[in-house]
Design a protein around this motif. Structure first.
Motif: not given
Length: 723
Positions: A401, A406, A513, A516-517, A520-521
């Motif tokens: 994290e 990302n 988490n 939620n990204n 990007q990832n």
């Protein structure tokens, strides 16, 4: 209704009615022609199939005749001789039967196929030729008539008379052809009644003759059949009488094989693997070896048990010495060295077990080597849900994290296995693991850290979500309604042991988490479910059914990620009953109303307005919440409206269901919402909108009792609303 008759007198008029009647006869002839053509084709196929069947049965009979029984021992009983002779008797009967079948097949072609083809070609074919002639004459007559009528009246009288004579001749010829055609059509229609059916009767007679011959063969075979039956029974009785003794001996051999070993001329014998030097190195070849102590003679026969063949020539040597091979001096187990008088060098042999090696060495008067064993033992670290385990997972999550949330393909792209194992060994070292504040240093790649986290979870003695709940989670994922799935999984999570639930919460918060990204990832909730489903919910046994359920494991993980706050931070509601789950599924779909056979249990239409229904639901829900928040033991022991559901389909769940509503007033009127067909005499059949009298609760759960047209019976309670 049969075909209308063709009158000869109508041929002269050639009226539309006559033409329509003629067409109906022609259509019937075409239909008969096609049918006979198909029947001939099917008949030829049948004859071909009978020939193939006969060939197959003859081959079967030949196989029976060629096989000879070989009985155990040097003599046979009368019963055994009778049984041995039976196959030849069977073959004789089958051949005799097939001889008659061949005669029937040869006769079938003459009595069935030939007459039908003859009728089709000669009769129906002649009718078709007559039709062609009739159509030709019709066209000729109509053409000449039209030409004649167009002659000018100013023509000479002689020319007009000649034209009239020519038309009369053509008309007369057309009339004669019409009569002949009508005669032929009616003749064929009449002939088919006997010339078509008679061949079929002859063919059936041939079949009956064949079957009668089989009946006569069965009568002739009856005496031998009786004798054979007695012989078989006698042989079976003798087998049953000796089987218990043989089985007893087998058990003794299993318990102590050496005690009941067959007396052998050899001191020791059995299979050994012998090390042989080849051009490319050494190989181990299986030999059947024998040893005689008196002569010290060792015989080695290369033999492959799988192929059942010898792999070379026999070899015999004279024993000089035998020594057990040191364990650390060779990679193979159970080895010993043999030196021979008449062969240079050492022969290294491998026994089949430690006990087998001991017996060989005792037989050969072998000796033990003298050496010291220096084997170090290490205690291999194992993954556990202890403080070290939580520390490892937290460190991995913190590193991901803070440094790689990302990174594309997070958790999907795996690290190098050697690096992953090295990182795990560092993290699982008690000295390193005790330093809770120490982060994973930046030299470790993110993909190595994520792979280490997944590997540690797989190293646990059991999956994080436990084998005993695996099927329950899968069942929950298979529910049709999303709300029911979440509720069921919520309840199951809170039945996990405390440490499992804490670790699962830690992991799901982290995966949320990550999701939620996802822009990007690229790791959406679905992708994370694919990655972690098999790890957290792996089955105890790898079966085809378990593989088919992988997609539902993924769904469970998706639900946990999407609803992690509710599932881990709130107390689950009371589990729904099977019936309530069933009703929630029905509400979520636009399918047709349930059938009576599904027997719904807990829906009551006691209030007509939606406001009353919502008020009732809110009261039940509030009471459930208050009960859940209180002591669990008081829930199970209380005399409130919640009772254990003894009919739950899931053995892992302690299901509670609301009691039957007490708002039902006895003997009320009710209207059917859906149609229902009774499946038992005690039930009522009705259509949507039917009104029932005297409706009241019945003794059977899920059903009401009411009256319709003077008949009293059962009504599914979720099919009606009260008036």
């Amino acid at each position: 209704m049969g075909l209308p008759a063709l009158e000869f007198s109508d041929c002269c008029l050639d009226s539309p009615h006559f033409r329509e009647t003629l067409k109906s006869h022609e259509a019937e002839l075409d239909k008969t022609n096609k049918f006979i053509k198909e029947l001939i084709k099917d008949g030829k196929s049948l004859i071909g199939a009978l020939k193939n069947l006969s060939l197959a049965k003859r081959k079967f009979a030949d196989s029976l005749n060629e096989f000879k029984f070989q009985c155990i021992g040097d003599a046979e009983t009368d019963d055994e001789m009778c049984i041995a002779r039976s196959l030849q008797e069977f073959a004789t009967v089958l051949r005799n039967l097939e001889d008659e079948r061949i005669r029937m097949i040869e006769n079938a072609s003459e009595v069935l196929i030939t007459p039908l083809e003859k009728f089709r070609k000669e009769q129906i074919g002649a009718a078709k030729e007559a039709k062609k002639k009739y159509d030709k004459e019709t066209e000729k007559y109509c053409g000449i008539l039209e030409k004649h009528l167009n002659l000018s009246s100013k023509k000479k009288e002689s020319q007009l008379q000649e034209a009239d004579s020519q038309v009369d001749l053509v008309r007369q010829h057309f009339y004669e052809v019409s009569l002949e055609y009508v005669f032929k059509v009616q003749e064929v229609q009449e002939r088919k009644m006997f010339e078509f059916v008679e061949p079929l009767l002859a063919f059936l007679q041939g079949l009956f003759t064949f079957y009668h011959h089989g009946y006569e063969l069965a009568k002739d075979f009856s005496d031998f059949k009786t004798e054979l039956t007695i012989s078989i029974q006698n042989t079976r009785n003798r087998f049953e009488g000796t089987r218990s003794e043989v089985e007893s001996l087998m058990k003794k051999m299993k318990e102590n094989p050496l005690e009941h070993k067959t007396i052998s001329p050899y001191t020791m014998e059995g299979y050994l693997y012998v090390q042989e030097k080849r051009h490319f190195g050494t190989s181990w070849v299986k030999h059947y070896c024998t040893y005689q102590r008196d002569s010290k003679q060792i015989t080695m026969v290369p033999f492959d048990q799988k192929s059942g063949g010898k792999g070379g020539e026999d070899e015999s040597v004279t024993l000089k010495s035998c020594t057990r091979r040191k364990t650390d001096s060779i990679e193979k187990r159970f080895c010993f060295d043999v030196e021979a008088v008449d062969r240079p060098g050492v022969i290294t042999m491998q026994a089949l077990s430690e006990e087998d090696r001991r017996l060989w060495m005792e037989a050969m008067d072998g000796r033990e080597p003298v050496y010291n064993s220096n084997k170090d033992s290490q205690s291999e670290g194992t993954a556990q849900l202890d403080s070290i385990g939580f520390s490892i997972i937290k460190k991995c999550i913190h590193a991901v994290e803070t440094r790689g949330i990302n990174e594309q393909g997070l958790y999907r792209i795996v690290g190098v296995n050697s690096r992953v194992q090295k990182l795990l060994s560092v993290l699982m070292d008690p000295k390193t693991a005790s330093e809770t504040e120490t982060d994973i240093c930046a030299e470790w790649e993110i993909k190595t850290i994520t792979s280490a986290l997944k590997t540690y979870l797989r190293m646990l003695p059991g999956p994080l979500m436990m084998y005993q709940f695996q099927r329950s989670f899968i069942k929950a994922a298979k529910l049709e309604n999303q709300e029911s799935r979440v509720s069921e999984i919520h309840s199951l999570v809170h039945r996990l042991p405390e440490k499992n639930r804490q670790m699962l919460q830690l992991l799901m918060n982290h995966l949320a988490n990550v999701a939620n990204n996802h822009k990007q990832n690229l790791m959406t909730v679905a992708n994370l479910g694919v990655v972690f489903g098999p790890t957290l919910l792996r089955p105890q046994e790898e079966t085809v059914a378990a593989i088919m359920d992988i997609k539902f494991q993924n769904i469970v993980i998706e639900i946990l990620i999407e609803n992690h706050e509710k599932i881990f931070n709130t107390v689950p509601d009371m589990p729904l009953t099977n019936a309530q789950l069933h009703l929630s599924r029905k509400k979520s779909s636009d399918s047709k109303p349930p059938s009576c056979s599904e027997r719904p249990l807990t829906l009551f239409h006691a209030m007509q307005s939606a406001e009353k229904q919502e008020q009732r639901n809110s009261i039940i829900n509030s009471s459930l919440e208050s009960v859940v928040s209180s002591n669990a033991n008081s829930i199970l022991n209380s005399s409130s409206s919640l009772q254990p559901n003894m009919n739950s389909s899931d053995p892992d769940l302690d299901v509670l269901k609301p009691a039957r509503p007490k708002s039902l007033t006895p003997f009320r009127k009710a209207k059917a919402l859906y149609a229902c067909k009774a499946e038992h005499d005690s039930e009522l059949s009705f259509t949507a909108g039917t009104v029932f009298d005297n409706v009241h609760p019945s003794q059977e759960p899920g059903w009401l009792e009411g009256t319709l047209n003077g008949k009293t019976g059962l009504i599914p309670e979720n099919y009606v609303e009260f008036l």
